[in-house]
Design a protein around this motif. Structure first.
Motif, PDB file in Angstrom:
ATOM      1  N   ALA A 281      14.224  -6.038  -4.670  1.00  0.00           N
ATOM      2  CA  ALA A 281      13.427  -6.148  -3.714  1.00  0.00           C
ATOM      3  C   ALA A 281      12.420  -4.898  -3.637  1.00  0.00           C
ATOM      4  CB  ALA A 281      13.844  -6.597  -2.536  1.00  0.00           C
ATOM      5  N   ARG A 282      12.986  -3.732  -3.568  1.00  0.00           N
ATOM      6  CA  ARG A 282      12.058  -2.681  -3.258  1.00  0.00           C
ATOM      7  C   ARG A 282      11.346  -2.374  -4.313  1.00  0.00           C
ATOM      8  NH1 ARG A 282      14.007   0.632   0.655  1.00  0.00           N
ATOM      9  NH2 ARG A 282      13.061   2.448  -0.102  1.00  0.00           N
ATOM     10  N   LYS A 283      11.575  -2.636  -5.666  1.00  0.00           N
ATOM     11  CA  LYS A 283      10.880  -2.421  -6.587  1.00  0.00           C
ATOM     12  C   LYS A 283       9.417  -3.260  -6.550  1.00  0.00           C
ATOM     13  CE  LYS A 283      10.990  -2.540 -11.841  1.00  0.00           C
ATOM     14  NZ  LYS A 283      11.725  -2.982 -13.054  1.00  0.00           N
ATOM     15  N   ARG A 284       9.849  -4.544  -6.278  1.00  0.00           N
ATOM     16  CA  ARG A 284       8.688  -5.596  -6.317  1.00  0.00           C
ATOM     17  C   ARG A 284       7.644  -5.348  -5.325  1.00  0.00           C
ATOM     18  NH1 ARG A 284       6.115  -8.970  -9.379  1.00  0.00           N
ATOM     19  NH2 ARG A 284       5.784 -10.900  -8.568  1.00  0.00           N
ATOM     20  N   VAL A 285       8.351  -4.985  -3.987  1.00  0.00           N
ATOM     21  CA  VAL A 285       7.389  -4.732  -3.028  1.00  0.00           C
ATOM     22  C   VAL A 285       6.476  -3.339  -3.359  1.00  0.00           C
ATOM     23  CG1 VAL A 285       8.354  -6.154  -1.209  1.00  0.00           C
ATOM     24  CG2 VAL A 285       8.685  -3.560  -1.150  1.00  0.00           C
ATOM     25  N   LEU A 286       7.339  -2.402  -3.856  1.00  0.00           N
ATOM     26  CA  LEU A 286       6.440  -1.045  -4.019  1.00  0.00           C
ATOM     27  C   LEU A 286       5.315  -1.138  -5.207  1.00  0.00           C
ATOM     28  CD1 LEU A 286       9.424   1.239  -3.797  1.00  0.00           C
ATOM     29  CD2 LEU A 286       7.445   1.307  -2.361  1.00  0.00           C
ATOM     30  N   ASN A 290       1.716  -0.726  -4.411  1.00  0.00           N
ATOM     31  CA  ASN A 290       0.848   0.322  -5.288  1.00  0.00           C
ATOM     32  C   ASN A 290      -0.521  -0.412  -5.980  1.00  0.00           C
ATOM     33  OD1 ASN A 290       2.460   2.406  -4.643  1.00  0.00           O
ATOM     34  ND2 ASN A 290       3.787   2.196  -6.197  1.00  0.00           N
ATOM     35  N   ALA A 291      -0.341  -1.686  -6.360  1.00  0.00           N
ATOM     36  CA  ALA A 291      -1.545  -2.348  -7.151  1.00  0.00           C
ATOM     37  C   ALA A 291      -2.334  -2.352  -6.167  1.00  0.00           C
ATOM     38  CB  ALA A 291      -1.078  -3.610  -7.645  1.00  0.00           C
ATOM     39  N   LEU A 292      -2.089  -2.830  -4.911  1.00  0.00           N
ATOM     40  CA  LEU A 292      -3.121  -3.141  -3.806  1.00  0.00           C
ATOM     41  C   LEU A 292      -3.867  -1.899  -3.273  1.00  0.00           C
ATOM     42  CD1 LEU A 292      -4.267  -5.291  -1.653  1.00  0.00           C
ATOM     43  CD2 LEU A 292      -2.309  -4.667  -0.066  1.00  0.00           C
ATOM     44  N   PRO A 350      -3.852 -16.897  -2.876  1.00  0.00           N
ATOM     45  CA  PRO A 350      -3.182 -15.433  -3.247  1.00  0.00           C
ATOM     46  C   PRO A 350      -4.505 -14.650  -3.639  1.00  0.00           C
ATOM     47  CG  PRO A 350      -1.989 -17.246  -4.564  1.00  0.00           C
ATOM     48  CD  PRO A 350      -3.086 -18.103  -3.514  1.00  0.00           C
ATOM     49  N   ARG A 351      -4.505 -13.488  -3.685  1.00  0.00           N
ATOM     50  CA  ARG A 351      -5.712 -12.903  -3.863  1.00  0.00           C
ATOM     51  C   ARG A 351      -5.572 -12.685  -5.754  1.00  0.00           C
ATOM     52  NH1 ARG A 351      -7.131  -7.594  -0.374  1.00  0.00           N
ATOM     53  NH2 ARG A 351      -8.415  -7.281  -2.451  1.00  0.00           N
ATOM     54  N   ARG A 352      -6.589 -12.881  -6.362  1.00  0.00           N
ATOM     55  CA  ARG A 352      -6.463 -13.037  -7.659  1.00  0.00           C
ATOM     56  C   ARG A 352      -6.613 -11.641  -8.317  1.00  0.00           C
ATOM     57  NH1 ARG A 352     -10.541 -17.244  -7.983  1.00  0.00           N
ATOM     58  NH2 ARG A 352      -9.433 -19.339  -8.073  1.00  0.00           N
ATOM     59  N   ASP A 353      -7.444 -10.838  -7.650  1.00  0.00           N
ATOM     60  CA  ASP A 353      -7.657  -9.398  -8.166  1.00  0.00           C
ATOM     61  C   ASP A 353      -6.223  -8.538  -8.116  1.00  0.00           C
ATOM     62  OD1 ASP A 353      -7.534  -9.327  -5.401  1.00  0.00           O
ATOM     63  OD2 ASP A 353      -9.352  -8.179  -5.092  1.00  0.00           O
ATOM     64  N   LEU A 354      -5.339  -9.006  -7.091  1.00  0.00           N
ATOM     65  CA  LEU A 354      -4.088  -8.244  -6.666  1.00  0.00           C
ATOM     66  C   LEU A 354      -3.219  -8.758  -7.883  1.00  0.00           C
ATOM     67  CD1 LEU A 354      -2.097  -6.478  -5.381  1.00  0.00           C
ATOM     68  CD2 LEU A 354      -2.070  -8.337  -3.590  1.00  0.00           C
ATOM     69  N   LYS A 355      -3.118 -10.100  -8.041  1.00  0.00           N
ATOM     70  CA  LYS A 355      -2.134 -10.685  -9.157  1.00  0.00           C
ATOM     71  C   LYS A 355      -2.421  -9.999 -10.543  1.00  0.00           C
ATOM     72  CE  LYS A 355      -0.366 -15.024 -10.263  1.00  0.00           C
ATOM     73  NZ  LYS A 355       1.031 -15.028  -9.981  1.00  0.00           N
ATOM     74  N   GLU A 356      -3.733  -9.802 -10.783  1.00  0.00           N
ATOM     75  CA  GLU A 356      -4.324  -9.528 -12.061  1.00  0.00           C
ATOM     76  C   GLU A 356      -3.504  -7.967 -12.281  1.00  0.00           C
ATOM     77  OE1 GLU A 356      -8.194  -9.817 -12.434  1.00  0.00           O
ATOM     78  OE2 GLU A 356      -8.080 -12.048 -12.633  1.00  0.00           O
ATOM     79  N   ARG A 357      -3.848  -7.173 -11.338  1.00  0.00           N
ATOM     80  CA  ARG A 357      -3.212  -5.947 -11.289  1.00  0.00           C
ATOM     81  C   ARG A 357      -1.880  -5.742 -11.538  1.00  0.00           C
ATOM     82  NH1 ARG A 357      -5.937  -1.333  -7.242  1.00  0.00           N
ATOM     83  NH2 ARG A 357      -8.083  -1.107  -8.600  1.00  0.00           N
ATOM     84  N   PRO A 371      -7.618  -3.299   1.483  1.00  0.00           N
ATOM     85  CA  PRO A 371      -6.340  -3.105   0.955  1.00  0.00           C
ATOM     86  C   PRO A 371      -5.154  -3.409   2.069  1.00  0.00           C
ATOM     87  CG  PRO A 371      -7.427  -1.102   1.312  1.00  0.00           C
ATOM     88  CD  PRO A 371      -8.513  -2.119   1.921  1.00  0.00           C
ATOM     89  N   MET A 372      -5.480  -4.242   2.936  1.00  0.00           N
ATOM     90  CA  MET A 372      -4.486  -4.336   4.020  1.00  0.00           C
ATOM     91  C   MET A 372      -3.810  -5.648   4.075  1.00  0.00           C
ATOM     92  SD  MET A 372      -7.416  -2.718   4.925  1.00  0.00           S
ATOM     93  CE  MET A 372      -8.239  -3.681   5.958  1.00  0.00           C
ATOM     94  N   ILE A 373      -4.422  -6.749   2.940  1.00  0.00           N
ATOM     95  CA  ILE A 373      -3.707  -7.887   3.104  1.00  0.00           C
ATOM     96  C   ILE A 373      -3.505  -8.704   1.680  1.00  0.00           C
ATOM     97  CG2 ILE A 373      -6.269  -9.002   3.172  1.00  0.00           C
ATOM     98  CD1 ILE A 373      -5.153 -11.069   4.977  1.00  0.00           C
ATOM     99  N   THR A 374      -2.532  -9.453   1.548  1.00  0.00           N
ATOM    100  CA  THR A 374      -2.236  -9.676  -0.033  1.00  0.00           C
ATOM    101  C   THR A 374      -2.836 -11.099  -0.446  1.00  0.00           C
ATOM    102  OG1 THR A 374      -0.206 -10.981   0.964  1.00  0.00           O
ATOM    103  CG2 THR A 374      -0.004  -8.529   0.277  1.00  0.00           C
ATOM    104  N   HIS A 375      -3.326 -12.015   0.836  1.00  0.00           N
ATOM    105  CA  HIS A 375      -3.957 -13.401   0.365  1.00  0.00           C
ATOM    106  C   HIS A 375      -5.046 -13.535   1.374  1.00  0.00           C
ATOM    107  CE1 HIS A 375       0.313 -13.839  -0.578  1.00  0.00           C
ATOM    108  NE2 HIS A 375       0.138 -15.234  -1.223  1.00  0.00           N
TER     109      HIS A 375
END
Length: 555
Positions: A281-286, A290-292, A350-357, A371-375
């Motif tokens: 979980a920690r790895k995934r959210v970090l 970081n990508a965002l 969902p943000r495509r730019d974030l998903k791609e990163r 850079p404050m929101i994921t979707h």
């Protein structure tokens, strides 16, 4: 007293959230079901709305062999049913009823309830009609089943949850006096409305007139059905002392029993599995953060979150943001903080730019825009969270020690960015913060401590009051739960205490953190249903004694 409690032979329990996951009542019922199923062996029958039409309901499995003869005869009573099992631990029997056929009789049903109980349905709007027709249909299901299989020799209870089941409870009261009735309000509709309309609820509670406020806030019909149900059932209950006080003042009816919300911890992984899931979980959210933001936050980052329904003031989302803003300038903070707001907004995609990163696996040193929101949201310019971040100029700048990200989705594992379920995500946290202004109980902090995540809440939450009682003092973070005293007017003080508690926690030694986490886990065990179910048994006993007195009076 020493008397033996009367225990029901059958319980019918209805809620809009039976086999229909839309809120916290689903958690109450679905976790308690296993305990009751063990005690009653298929004589606890849940009734919910059949609102999935032709789609498969993932929470329900139909079984045509269950009560087949009755189900066939119920068609003649004008009922369209599905009988099967709820897909939860214990797999209790559930009956889903199609309530839409009753709409054509709506005015007649409303008129009868006015005549019998003075329930005012004239001002109905929103979900009132839908809830009322479901509730009426659920009562007809109970009546039909009772007449097919049961008689007065059986001790039978009909238990309804929330104002949405009031019609059915009153129908049973009027036409099936052989059945004992229990009503649980998990929050009064008028109390929630007062709080949600930015009016001070607690200091003025003694002075509010529930009927008058219902008129002012256009809540007459919901308030009317709730008040009349509370007055007329055999046993009126709620989930915490704080809501019991609300019932007495706003519904003019004291509750017979407080039934605190327990839970089962079978969703909490154990041992090596727990450690593995926490790391994951920690790895995934970090990685996502970081990508965002184009940052390089490591595993020593303090991960914090708040979550729940999108009730900006009632759930304390506003004061949480304010606390994070103040934390930005806190000198004693010794670790970087990654804070999340996990409340479902009006999500576009969902943000495509974030998903791609994220999928590229590369490291980035520049942030994405916003850079404050994921979707992306449908209403970016009218969203309360984004507007407050803008007002406070919180932009997740490179040198900010506190980064705040809005994750505006139901975390069911298919959001398109993290693709992790809430329970798999929350155990990666270091702290959870739930600074509620209006919270009859509070499952989110209880779930957090089950995962050994210490949390911060307030004494305006039923759960917070319970923690204080268990601890014998105001809960501190060392106990596993910090309970902040909250009033109508101490918003700024609450924000400061949250800020100070997080800063203090950031300086804890690993040994002190471990002790905190262990205490959180131990406290959660005290709220298991095995410890709380006794209160329900007392309520059942009370309702059955009222029913017996009624039947004696008819002889």
């Amino acid at each position: 007293m020493g008397k033996e409690l009367l225990f029901p032979d059958y319980i019918f329990e209805s809620s809009w959230e039976v086999c229909n996951k839309v809120g916290g009542i689903y958690t109450v019922l679905s976790t308690r079901a296993n305990t009751l199923q063990n005690a009653m062996k298929d004589r606890i029958i849940f009734i919910g709305p059949d609102c999935w039409s032709e789609k498969d309901n993932p929470y329900f499995t139909e079984d045509k062999s269950l009560f087949g003869e009755w189900a066939a005869s119920a068609v003649e009573d004008g009922l369209t049913l599905k009988v099967g099992r709820w897909n939860i631990p214990g797999n209790p029997i559930a009956v889903l009823v199609d309530f839409t056929p009753f709409y054509k009789r709506k005015n007649e049903i409303y008129a009868r309830l006015w005549e019998d109980f003075r329930v005012d349905s004239l001002h109905a709007y929103g979900d009132y009609d839908e809830a009322s027709m479901f509730s009426y249909a659920a009562a007809k299901v109970v009546e039909s089943f009772y007449k097919f299989y049961l008689d007065e020799s059986k001790k039978v209870i009909y238990h309804g949850n929330e104002w949405m089941t009031g019609f059915g409870l009153l129908y049973i009261k009027r036409y099936m006096p052989e059945i004992a009735t229990v009503f649980t309000t998990h929050a009064t509709s008028i109390g929630r409305s007062i709080a949600g309309n930015n009016k001070p609820l607690y200091d003025y509670l003694f002075a509010y007139n529930g009927d008058q406020m219902a008129g002012e806030l256009n809540m007459q019909s919901k308030h009317s059905i709730e008040k009349q149900t509370a007055k007329n059932v055999d046993c009126f209950t709620t989930v915490s002392d704080i809501t019991a006080n609300e019932c007495r003042e706003l519904l003019d009816e004291p509750v017979h029993f407080v039934l605190p919300n327990g839970f089962e911890d079978d969703f909490v992984p154990r041992g090596a599995e727990f450690t593995r899931k926490r790391k994951q979980a920690r790895k995934r959210v970090l990685q996502m953060a970081n990508a965002l933001m184009g940052t390089d936050l490591g595993d020593d980052t303090l991960i914090v979150s708040t979550s729940g329904r999108y009730e900006f003031r009632n759930k304390g989302v506003d004061v949480y943001i304010e606390a994070m803003n103040r934390l930005l300038r806190e000198k004693s903070l010794s670790r970087k903080v990654l804070a999340f707001i996990e409340v479902p907004g009006w999500v576009g995609e969902p943000r495509r730019d974030l998903k791609e990163r994220i999928e590229s696996g590369k490291k980035y040193d520049t942030p994405l825009e916003v850079p404050m929101i994921t979707h992306w949201l449908h209403n970016m310019s009218h969203d309360s969270v984004l507007n407050m971040l803008k007002y406070l100029d919180m932009q997740n700048r490179a040198d900010d020690n506190v980064k705040l990200i809005f994750l505006p989705c139901y975390l069911t594992g298919d959001d398109g960015i993290l693709d992790m379920k809430y329970y798999d995500l929350v155990l990666g946290n270091d702290l959870c913060v739930y600074p509620s202004y209006y919270e009859p109980w509070g499952y989110t902090p209880l779930e957090a401590i089950a995962f050994k995540v210490p949390c911060i809440t307030t004494d305006l939450a039923g759960f917070g009051l319970w923690v204080n009682t268990e601890a014998g003092h105001e809960g501190e973070i060392e106990d596993g739960v910090k309970v902040i005293h909250r009033t109508d007017y101490n918003y700024s003080e609450v924000a400061d205490i949250i800020k100070n508690t997080i800063a203090e926690y950031s300086n804890f030694t690993p040994a002190k953190v471990k002790k905190c986490r262990d205490n959180a886990g131990k406290l959660s065990k005290k709220a298991l249903w095995t410890n709380f179910i006794k209160y329900y048994y007392q309520a059942y006993d009370h309702a059955l004694r009222q029913r017996d007195m009624r039947l004696e009076g008819r002889k």
